[in-house]
Design a protein around this motif. Structure first.
Motif, PDB file in Angstrom:
ATOM      1  N   LEU B  28       0.730  -1.234   0.204  1.00  0.00           N
ATOM      2  CA  LEU B  28       0.148  -0.039   0.052  1.00  0.00           C
ATOM      3  C   LEU B  28       0.952   1.181   0.045  1.00  0.00           C
ATOM      4  O   LEU B  28       0.347   2.333   0.072  1.00  0.00           O
ATOM      5  N   VAL B  29       2.140   1.255  -0.061  1.00  0.00           N
ATOM      6  CA  VAL B  29       3.005   2.252  -0.337  1.00  0.00           C
ATOM      7  C   VAL B  29       4.321   1.425  -0.494  1.00  0.00           C
ATOM      8  O   VAL B  29       4.618   0.415  -0.338  1.00  0.00           O
ATOM      9  N   GLU B  30       5.256   2.231  -1.310  1.00  0.00           N
ATOM     10  CA  GLU B  30       6.377   1.628  -1.732  1.00  0.00           C
ATOM     11  C   GLU B  30       7.199   1.006  -0.407  1.00  0.00           C
ATOM     12  O   GLU B  30       8.083  -0.064  -0.788  1.00  0.00           O
ATOM     13  N   LEU B  79      -3.394  -7.603   2.208  1.00  0.00           N
ATOM     14  CA  LEU B  79      -2.840  -6.136   1.996  1.00  0.00           C
ATOM     15  C   LEU B  79      -1.625  -6.012   2.943  1.00  0.00           C
ATOM     16  O   LEU B  79      -1.769  -6.317   4.164  1.00  0.00           O
ATOM     17  N   VAL B  80      -0.671  -5.494   2.291  1.00  0.00           N
ATOM     18  CA  VAL B  80       0.675  -5.417   3.308  1.00  0.00           C
ATOM     19  C   VAL B  80       0.938  -3.564   3.395  1.00  0.00           C
ATOM     20  O   VAL B  80       1.216  -3.187   2.366  1.00  0.00           O
ATOM     21  N   ARG B  89      -6.393   1.911   4.005  1.00  0.00           N
ATOM     22  CA  ARG B  89      -6.419   0.549   3.948  1.00  0.00           C
ATOM     23  C   ARG B  89      -7.689  -0.151   4.507  1.00  0.00           C
ATOM     24  O   ARG B  89      -8.130  -1.277   4.357  1.00  0.00           O
ATOM     25  N   ASN B  90      -8.326   0.407   5.555  1.00  0.00           N
ATOM     26  CA  ASN B  90      -9.658   0.020   6.059  1.00  0.00           C
ATOM     27  C   ASN B  90     -10.620  -0.214   5.236  1.00  0.00           C
ATOM     28  O   ASN B  90     -11.530  -1.141   5.394  1.00  0.00           O
ATOM     29  N   ARG B  91     -10.987   0.933   4.345  1.00  0.00           N
ATOM     30  CA  ARG B  91     -11.836   0.909   3.684  1.00  0.00           C
ATOM     31  C   ARG B  91     -11.699  -0.126   2.369  1.00  0.00           C
ATOM     32  O   ARG B  91     -12.613  -0.714   2.121  1.00  0.00           O
ATOM     33  N   LEU B  92     -10.462  -0.215   2.102  1.00  0.00           N
ATOM     34  CA  LEU B  92     -10.251  -1.197   0.867  1.00  0.00           C
ATOM     35  C   LEU B  92     -10.354  -2.718   1.621  1.00  0.00           C
ATOM     36  O   LEU B  92     -11.171  -3.313   0.770  1.00  0.00           O
ATOM     37  N   LYS B  93     -10.055  -2.888   2.836  1.00  0.00           N
ATOM     38  CA  LYS B  93     -10.218  -4.137   3.125  1.00  0.00           C
ATOM     39  C   LYS B  93     -11.792  -4.415   3.405  1.00  0.00           C
ATOM     40  O   LYS B  93     -12.271  -5.476   3.319  1.00  0.00           O
ATOM     41  N   ASP B  94     -12.566  -3.418   3.936  1.00  0.00           N
ATOM     42  CA  ASP B  94     -13.847  -3.572   4.125  1.00  0.00           C
ATOM     43  C   ASP B  94     -14.487  -4.012   2.560  1.00  0.00           C
ATOM     44  O   ASP B  94     -15.440  -4.863   2.741  1.00  0.00           O
ATOM     45  N   ASN B  95     -14.207  -3.417   1.770  1.00  0.00           N
ATOM     46  CA  ASN B  95     -14.816  -3.522   0.530  1.00  0.00           C
ATOM     47  C   ASN B  95     -14.567  -4.948   0.004  1.00  0.00           C
ATOM     48  O   ASN B  95     -15.228  -5.641  -0.945  1.00  0.00           O
ATOM     49  N   LEU B 105      -5.311  -7.997   6.497  1.00  0.00           N
ATOM     50  CA  LEU B 105      -4.209  -7.031   6.457  1.00  0.00           C
ATOM     51  C   LEU B 105      -3.282  -6.814   7.454  1.00  0.00           C
ATOM     52  O   LEU B 105      -3.372  -7.206   8.744  1.00  0.00           O
ATOM     53  N   ILE B 106      -1.893  -6.769   7.087  1.00  0.00           N
ATOM     54  CA  ILE B 106      -0.983  -6.887   8.051  1.00  0.00           C
ATOM     55  C   ILE B 106      -0.106  -5.503   8.010  1.00  0.00           C
ATOM     56  O   ILE B 106       0.342  -4.978   6.807  1.00  0.00           O
ATOM     57  N   GLY B 107       0.287  -4.893   9.141  1.00  0.00           N
ATOM     58  CA  GLY B 107       1.023  -3.612   9.308  1.00  0.00           C
ATOM     59  C   GLY B 107       2.375  -4.145   9.793  1.00  0.00           C
ATOM     60  O   GLY B 107       2.498  -4.836  10.692  1.00  0.00           O
ATOM     61  N   ILE B 108       3.460  -3.452   8.900  1.00  0.00           N
ATOM     62  CA  ILE B 108       4.756  -4.077   9.213  1.00  0.00           C
ATOM     63  C   ILE B 108       5.099  -3.550  10.535  1.00  0.00           C
ATOM     64  O   ILE B 108       5.799  -4.077  11.323  1.00  0.00           O
ATOM     65  N   GLN B 109       4.562  -2.235  10.795  1.00  0.00           N
ATOM     66  CA  GLN B 109       5.181  -1.571  12.028  1.00  0.00           C
ATOM     67  C   GLN B 109       4.575  -2.242  13.310  1.00  0.00           C
ATOM     68  O   GLN B 109       5.201  -2.532  14.388  1.00  0.00           O
TER      69      GLN B 109
END
Lengths: 99, 401
Positions: B28-30, B79-80, B89-95, B105-109
């Motif tokens: 979702l970002v470089e 989704l990374v 990301r939350n709206r994309l995941k919901d859709n 959805l996983i967040g690296i941080q």
């Protein structure tokens, strides 16, 4: 197989169907013409004499205009025609700097 | 055309049908690209890497990404996220969830960095590969298929052999009720009047004309048309000449509508996709390469792409298979591993446009049945999404008005 094809009756260019070798002779409209330089497949040659400023017609419509007088059998490309819309970019004519 | 033109499609819960069952791994970002690539690259051809590099929000990119993650060829999405980027990301995941697909959805941080995220991502993808095997496969016909076309690495043979052959294939597919999309209004420059005579209604004719005029203005402001040096090496001299060749991919059907990237036609027919941004140029060139256009056609629902080339492009795409049709017989001989169809034989007098048109339709059916196109087999999964700006299409652009 014909070396050159006319795509549309209104056209004033012929299309090279199979590459023409340097020194090859090809008949255009009954005239036997000598090609000093080779011309690759897909390129255009004048089907007749074309005056400077005249439109170049391919597929039956204008694809630009002649920037000099062009005689029958001459290779038509960046050196003797131009777009009537947007200039054409090549590695030799980068960023509008004519070399 | 082969008699048996039905095939098995993957039935999605939203009613759409796909010809592939891909798991998309999305950065979702470089900053999340490497992690996402490490996850996807450990799997085979079913797992595709896509993403958006920007940190700042963009409505167009958001729309395209939402559309692609719920594309009928997609079976599940990972989704990374790095964690601090702007992508919603939350709206994309919901859709994606609402569309009935497995999504994670996983967040690296949050997860604890590169290694832990890769491990968790791989674990989820492994489980999901098994899970989506149960997606029901149902009968699907050409009338349920959406096909986009593009030319790339064009030369002067493109407009004589491969492009008009795709035009013949499009005429057949449109008659069968398929959605067929052609695009790049910057490559319609010089023939806006001719094209508008094929519009379904006078109001649509006006919209088609305006879209090309917009492209001509946009490109002249950019100081460069949709024209690469290789086009000139291959015998194309001007944008008008390239336009005529490119335009012949559209065939002879009536033009049903005008869409913009992400608009999904609701009924079969031939659609022009306007890919040139609206308003003053803000983010640069309309399409920085062929894959940018392929992504837009996929976002508008294309199940597969017909890609014509004369100089010899080798690209494929993530999500939807790319069938490559080579226009130039000399190029075909050099790059035959990359080419699905040799349209150059038309120039040699060994086939007619109609024969190659039929060959293309048969190849479409074969790939829809699961046959691997050359670019799929070679592992091509190009994807690019950048910044753009569009206004919604006008009311006369779609059927029903």
């Amino acid at each position: 197989m014909e070396k050159l094809i006319l795509l549309h009756v209104l056209d004033n260019v012929l299309i090279v169907r199979k590459s023409i070798e340097a020194g090859e002779q090809v008949v255009i409209n009954g005239n036997l013409l000598l090609f000093k330089k080779g011309i690759e497949v897909g390129h255009k040659v004048a089907a007749r004499d074309i005056q400077q400023g005249e439109q170049i017609i391919k597929y039956g419509i204008s694809i630009g205009s002649a920037t000099e007088n062009i005689s029958v059998g001459t290779h038509i490309h960046l050196h003797n025609m131009k777009s009537d819309y947007l200039p054409t970019y090549t590695l030799e004519k980068e960023f509008g700097n004519d070399k | 055309m082969t008699n048996n033109s039905t095939f098995k499609g993957y039935q999605r819960q939203d009613g759409r049908k796909g010809i592939r069952n891909v798991i998309a791994v999305v950065y979702l970002v470089e900053c999340a690209h490497h992690v996402a690539r490490e996850i996807s690259s450990s799997f085979g051809g079913q797992v595709h890497l896509i993403g958006f590099p920007g940190c700042y929000p963009n409505q167009y990119a958001d729309r395209i990404m939402n559309s692609i993650c719920t594309h009928p060829n997609v079976g599940a999405v990972l989704l990374v996220s790095l964690g601090c980027e702007s992508f919603n990301r939350n709206r994309l995941k919901d859709n994606i969830e609402k569309s009935g697909r497995p999504v994670h959805l996983i967040g690296i941080q949050k997860t604890g960095g590169t290694r832990k995220t890769i491990d968790e991502g791989k674990r989820w993808v492994s489980e999901t590969v098994e899970k989506i095997k149960s997606v029901p496969q149902v009968d699907m016909g050409l009338h349920e298929l959406s096909i986009g076309t593009i030319c790339g690495g064009s030369d002067a043979t493109s407009g004589i052999s491969a492009n008009p052959a795709v035009g013949r294939a499009f005429d057949t597919l449109v008659a069968k009720g398929a959605v067929c999309i052609f695009e790049e209004t910057g490559e319609m420059i010089g023939l806006e009047n001719m094209m508008s005579t094929r519009a379904r209604t006078p109001a649509l004719a006006g919209e088609l004309q305006k879209s090309v005029e917009k492209a001509a203005i946009y490109y002249s402001k950019m100081g460069h048309g949709s024209f690469a040096p290789g086009n000139a090496d291959g015998g194309l001299t001007t944008i008008e000449e390239k336009s005529m060749g490119a335009y012949s991919k559209s065939g002879n059907s009536l033009i049903t509508g005008l869409i913009k990237p992400g608009d999904i036609p609701a009924q079969g027919g031939l659609y022009l996709m306007d890919v040139v941004p609206d308003g003053e140029p803000v983010f640069g060139f309309p399409n920085i390469n062929d894959n940018a256009e392929i992504v837009e056609m996929i976002a508008s629902g294309s199940h597969l792409i017909l890609f014509t080339t004369g100089r010899g492009s080798v690209v494929g795409s993530a999500i939807s298979p790319v069938i490559k049709i080579c226009a130039n017989p000399e190029t075909y001989n050099r790059l035959s591993d990359d080419m699905d169809i040799n349209a150059g034989k038309i120039l040699n007098g060994n086939a007619t446009l109609d024969e190659v048109g039929d060959e293309i339709v048969n190849k479409v059916i074969w790939v829809a049945k699961g046959g691997q196109s050359c670019s799929e087999e070679l592992g091509h999964q190009e994807f690019i999404l950048t910044y753009k700006k569009f206004e919604p299409i006008g009311p006369s652009c779609l059927p029903g008005f």
